[in-house]
Design an enzyme around this catalytic site. Structure first.
Site, PDB file in Angstrom:
ATOM      1  N   ASP A 240       0.486  12.942   2.729  1.00 46.30           N
ATOM      2  CA  ASP A 240       0.471  13.107   1.219  1.00 46.30           C
ATOM      3  C   ASP A 240       1.871  13.087   0.441  1.00 46.30           C
ATOM      4  O   ASP A 240       2.881  12.837   1.329  1.00 46.30           O
ATOM      5  CB  ASP A 240      -0.148  14.480   0.801  1.00 46.30           C
ATOM      6  CG  ASP A 240       0.357  15.609   1.808  1.00 46.30           C
ATOM      7  OD1 ASP A 240       1.431  15.682   2.095  1.00 46.30           O
ATOM      8  OD2 ASP A 240      -0.483  16.652   2.121  1.00 46.30           O
TER       9      ASP A 240
ATOM     10  N   ASP B  57       2.866  -0.063  -5.479  1.00 46.13           N
ATOM     11  CA  ASP B  57       1.877  -1.221  -5.197  1.00 46.13           C
ATOM     12  C   ASP B  57       1.166  -1.561  -6.101  1.00 46.13           C
ATOM     13  O   ASP B  57       0.393  -0.542  -6.618  1.00 46.13           O
ATOM     14  CB  ASP B  57       1.241  -0.587  -3.872  1.00 46.13           C
ATOM     15  CG  ASP B  57       0.869  -1.760  -2.766  1.00 46.13           C
ATOM     16  OD1 ASP B  57       0.501  -2.851  -3.421  1.00 46.13           O
ATOM     17  OD2 ASP B  57       1.393  -1.629  -1.582  1.00 46.13           O
TER      18      ASP B  57
ATOM     19  N   ASP C 292      -0.125  -4.148   7.675  1.00 43.06           N
ATOM     20  CA  ASP C 292      -1.053  -5.059   8.107  1.00 43.06           C
ATOM     21  C   ASP C 292      -0.850  -5.614   9.607  1.00 43.06           C
ATOM     22  O   ASP C 292      -1.599  -6.374   9.827  1.00 43.06           O
ATOM     23  CB  ASP C 292      -1.325  -6.212   6.966  1.00 43.06           C
ATOM     24  CG  ASP C 292      -2.051  -5.643   5.586  1.00 43.06           C
ATOM     25  OD1 ASP C 292      -2.625  -4.584   5.554  1.00 43.06           O
ATOM     26  OD2 ASP C 292      -1.730  -6.329   4.595  1.00 43.06           O
TER      27      ASP C 292
ATOM     28  N   ASP D 107       2.084  14.769   6.665  1.00 49.02           N
ATOM     29  CA  ASP D 107       0.806  15.756   5.941  1.00 49.02           C
ATOM     30  C   ASP D 107       1.577  17.047   5.672  1.00 49.02           C
ATOM     31  O   ASP D 107       2.210  17.590   6.585  1.00 49.02           O
ATOM     32  CB  ASP D 107      -0.357  15.828   7.137  1.00 49.02           C
ATOM     33  CG  ASP D 107      -1.331  16.880   6.596  1.00 49.02           C
ATOM     34  OD1 ASP D 107      -1.638  17.154   5.297  1.00 49.02           O
ATOM     35  OD2 ASP D 107      -2.006  17.347   7.525  1.00 49.02           O
TER      36      ASP D 107
HETATM   37  O1  TEU Z   1      -3.477  -7.928   2.157  1.00 46.41           O
HETATM   38  C1  TEU Z   1      -3.936  -9.194   1.824  1.00 46.41           C
HETATM   39  C2  TEU Z   1      -3.584 -10.411   2.953  1.00 46.41           C
HETATM   40  O2  TEU Z   1      -3.276 -11.557   2.497  1.00 46.41           O
HETATM   41  C3  TEU Z   1      -3.769 -10.102   4.285  1.00 46.41           C
HETATM   42  O3  TEU Z   1      -2.513 -10.335   4.923  1.00 46.41           O
HETATM   43  C4  TEU Z   1      -4.363  -8.864   4.869  1.00 46.41           C
HETATM   44  O4  TEU Z   1      -3.614  -8.336   5.672  1.00 46.41           O
HETATM   45  C5  TEU Z   1      -5.683  -9.458   5.505  1.00 46.41           C
HETATM   46  O5  TEU Z   1      -5.769  -8.468   6.418  1.00 46.41           O
HETATM   47  C6  TEU Z   1      -5.945 -10.724   5.885  1.00 46.41           C
HETATM   48  O6  TEU Z   1      -6.097 -10.870   7.126  1.00 46.41           O
HETATM   49  C7  TEU Z   1      -3.263  -7.098   1.081  1.00 46.41           C
HETATM   50  C8  TEU Z   1      -2.985  -5.726   1.559  1.00 46.41           C
HETATM   51  O7  TEU Z   1      -1.589  -5.885   2.437  1.00 46.41           O
HETATM   52  C9  TEU Z   1      -3.952  -5.245   2.463  1.00 46.41           C
HETATM   53  O8  TEU Z   1      -3.844  -3.908   3.350  1.00 46.41           O
HETATM   54  C10 TEU Z   1      -5.198  -5.163   1.892  1.00 46.41           C
HETATM   55  O9  TEU Z   1      -6.388  -4.983   2.694  1.00 46.41           O
HETATM   56  C11 TEU Z   1      -5.480  -6.277   0.933  1.00 46.41           C
HETATM   57  O10 TEU Z   1      -4.369  -6.962   0.260  1.00 46.41           O
HETATM   58  C12 TEU Z   1      -6.710  -6.314  -0.059  1.00 46.41           C
HETATM   59  O11 TEU Z   1      -6.175  -5.405  -0.982  1.00 46.41           O
END
Ligand code: TEU
Length: 575
Positions: free
Chosen positions: A28, A97, A323, A20
């Site tokens: 940011d 992305d 994720d 930040d």
């Molecule tokens: O993730 C999509 C996906 O296939 C999964 O791994 C996701 O983590 C989801 O939690 C299923 O359990 C992508 C992005 O990486 C994720 O951050 C987004 O929330 C999602 O797409 C939607 O855009």
């Protein structure tokens, strides 16, 4: 074929949690610019920037309301241009992305589509209820976030499909105009300076039919929309019409993908994607999706790595992303025992950087950041975790079990702010951070490691250099050697010299030639995934390895003979 994106190392930045600069508690673009030297010093030369576009932010930017503007929380387009420029000065390229399976419901296309404005009626997937009745959704599909995949829209008087949150409506790829829009977005960012794209759930674009799906407790309907022929076709069009005209690459995030589909998606000759992210190697200890755990077995990990390493022409190699849980908390020792924390973080670095493929390091992985230390759902922000909790409540699972699974699987594990220092705000912010800072920052932080070659960060720098200087580590073949209890071993063998076809897996014996730079030869990797001294198989003989290990996380000076120490990792060369 050699390529810069095969030799490079990608560093993933999750902008909201990196740095930040203005004290609002949210990372940011100026913050990222101020930390580019840290990325360069690590030895990474490509940045994958998680979404920075205008967005209501219900999924932290994976819900885009304008693909051509920057979220004011993160900065301005001028900041973005400055980021491209400053990165370039340091020899760093940036990939963006690409989130085009869905948009935000606040995107103007969706707003126009709801109002049936001419030209936009079919941008999304709309249907009346089953048998024309508004109370029954058109089919039984569920979303990746464990809810119904359909939401009724009062204004339009129809349901729309969303494979994720209801504020993330899916685009309709049967409409050629949608494909043209995506081409426009690709061009826009490539012309501004992007060197490629990480493509979000890129294997779910094309919904072949909207029939009911086979019931599945995690997600229903996949046979109608995952890796469909129509999806392959779209990827070939984007490649032919746009991507092939630039010096760039794509890595597809391919949900629930199997090896056969991954091969089709990343086969160089088919000209779709350059590589894909699959999940198999991270699910050795998972029974149902990411959530329900089972026992980790090193042998199973080796088996899965082998399958993908040799099954695909080129791999995207990763252990963490935004994720996933932190790898040192997942496959490593966690943080309780500082020695084992450090050793296992280094072991995981060895694993990642001795596999064949483009390595992706997620911010914080290189300093051994661990899973969050939150104590209850009140601190968790991720919508997926909240939906999971709700689902588990419906199934009457006890609160303790629910929390245990969420702690292990929540995406917020990866999203806590970057730990730059031991001080207040962890050097991330002077304000109130948007998501809790992990208390581990007092011990695990960048400041404490940046000048220490013996630290996790110092080790990462070394192993990045080792890979950069070795044709074998970059392009050589992968060969499993053995698995015994918590120990696994594999080799990397020099790539077949240009002009000669590569030997097929399993028959590449004989003395492979050293490459011109003298960095070829066979590398042998030994890893102990446990906090116990572990025996190597009787067949293992240290004798042929005359030389000192190339890299060790224990300070070992001679090849191991009978055993590996707790969480020991060692790379040997020459045989
Ligand atoms: O993730 C999509 C996906 O296939 C999964 O791994 C996701 O983590 C989801 O939690 C299923 O359990 C992508 C992005 O990486 C994720 O951050 C987004 O929330 C999602 O797409 C939607 O855009």
């Amino acid at each position: 074929m050699k390529a810069w994106w095969k030799e490079g190392v990608v560093y993933q930045i999750y902008p909201r949690s990196f740095q930040d600069s203005n004290g609002d508690g949210v990372g940011d673009l100026p913050g990222i610019i101020s930390r580019l030297d840290a990325v360069a010093e690590l030895g990474a030369d490509i940045i994958w920037l998680s979404p920075v576009y205008a967005s209501p932010g219900i999924d932290n930017g994976y819900d885009i309301s304008d693909y051509r503007s920057i979220d004011p929380l993160l900065g301005t387009m001028a900041d973005m241009d400055r980021l491209f420029g400053e990165a370039k000065k340091r020899g760093i390229r940036i990939i963006m992305d690409l989130v085009v399976n869905h948009t935000s419901d606040e995107h103007e296309w969706f707003q126009k589509s709801r109002r049936r404005e001419p030209g936009y009626e079919d941008y999304y997937i709309w249907l009346p209820g089953k048998n024309g009745r508004p109370v029954v959704p058109p089919n039984n599909w569920t979303s990746f976030f464990m809810e119904d995949a359909w939401t009724w829209d009062e204004l339009r008087g129809e349901y729309y499909l969303h494979l994720f949150h209801k504020k993330q409506p899916d685009l309709n790829y049967k409409n050629p105009k949608v494909i043209d829009e995506v081409k426009g977005i690709l061009k826009f960012w490539l012309d501004r300076g992007a060197s490629g794209f990480r493509c979000d759930v890129i294997n779910a674009l094309y919904k072949t039919s909207l029939e009911d799906g086979k019931k599945n407790i995690m997600i229903t309907g996949t046979e109608h929309f995952l890796c469909q022929e129509g999806n392959h076709e779209i990827l070939r069009i984007l490649r032919r019409d746009v991507l092939d005209h630039y010096d760039c690459f794509t890595v597809g995030e391919t949900a629930l993908v199997n090896l056969e589909d991954a091969k089709l998606l990343s086969d160089e000759k088919r000209r779709e994607l350059n590589m894909v992210f699959y999940f198999d190697h991270l699910e050795v200890d998972r029974l149902v999706a990411r959530f329900v755990p089972k026992k980790f077995r090193a042998g199973e990990l080796l088996k899965r790595l082998d399958k993908w390493q040799r099954g695909l022409e080129w791999n995207a190699v990763y252990l963490e992303n935004h994720d996933q849980s932190r790898i040192v908390s997942h496959y490593g020792a966690g943080e309780k025992n500082p020695l084992y924390w450090e050793r296992s973080a280094k072991l995981l670095a060895v694993l990642e950087f001795t596999l064949r493929g483009t390595p992706f390091v997620y911010q914080g992985q290189e300093i051994g950041m661990t899973n969050f230390d939150f104590t209850g759902m009140g601190e968790v922000k991720d919508i997926e975790s909240h939906n999971l909790d709700r689902l588990m409540k419906k199934l009457h699972l006890p609160a303790r079990l629910r929390w245990k699974w969420i702690r292990a699987s929540s995406r917020d594990n990866a999203r806590t702010p970057y730990q730059w220092s031991a001080g207040a705000g962890a050097g991330f912010t002077t304000g109130e951070p948007w998501l809790g800072i992990n208390g581990s920052h007092r011990r695990i932080n960048y400041e404490a490691q940046k000048d220490d070659p013996a630290s996790v960060l110092g080790f990462y720098k070394r192993i990045l250099r080792l890979r950069a200087g070795s044709e074998t580590l970059k392009y050589g073949e992968f060969h499993p050697l053995f698995a015994r209890g918590p120990c696994i071993a594999y080799e990397r063998r020099p790539p077949a010299p240009a002009g000669r076809p590569e030997t097929s897996a399993g028959q590449a014996d004989g003395a492979p030639p050293e490459d011109a730079a003298g960095s070829g030869g066979v590398y042998t990797v030994l890893l102990n995934f446990s906090g116990k001294t572990a025996e190597l198989p009787r067949s293992w003989a240290a004798a042929p390895f005359a030389t000192e290990p190339v890299l060790s996380n224990t300070g070992r000076t001679a090849p191991p003979s009978g055993t590996l120490e707790p969480w020991e990792a060692v790379i040997l060369k020459g045989r």
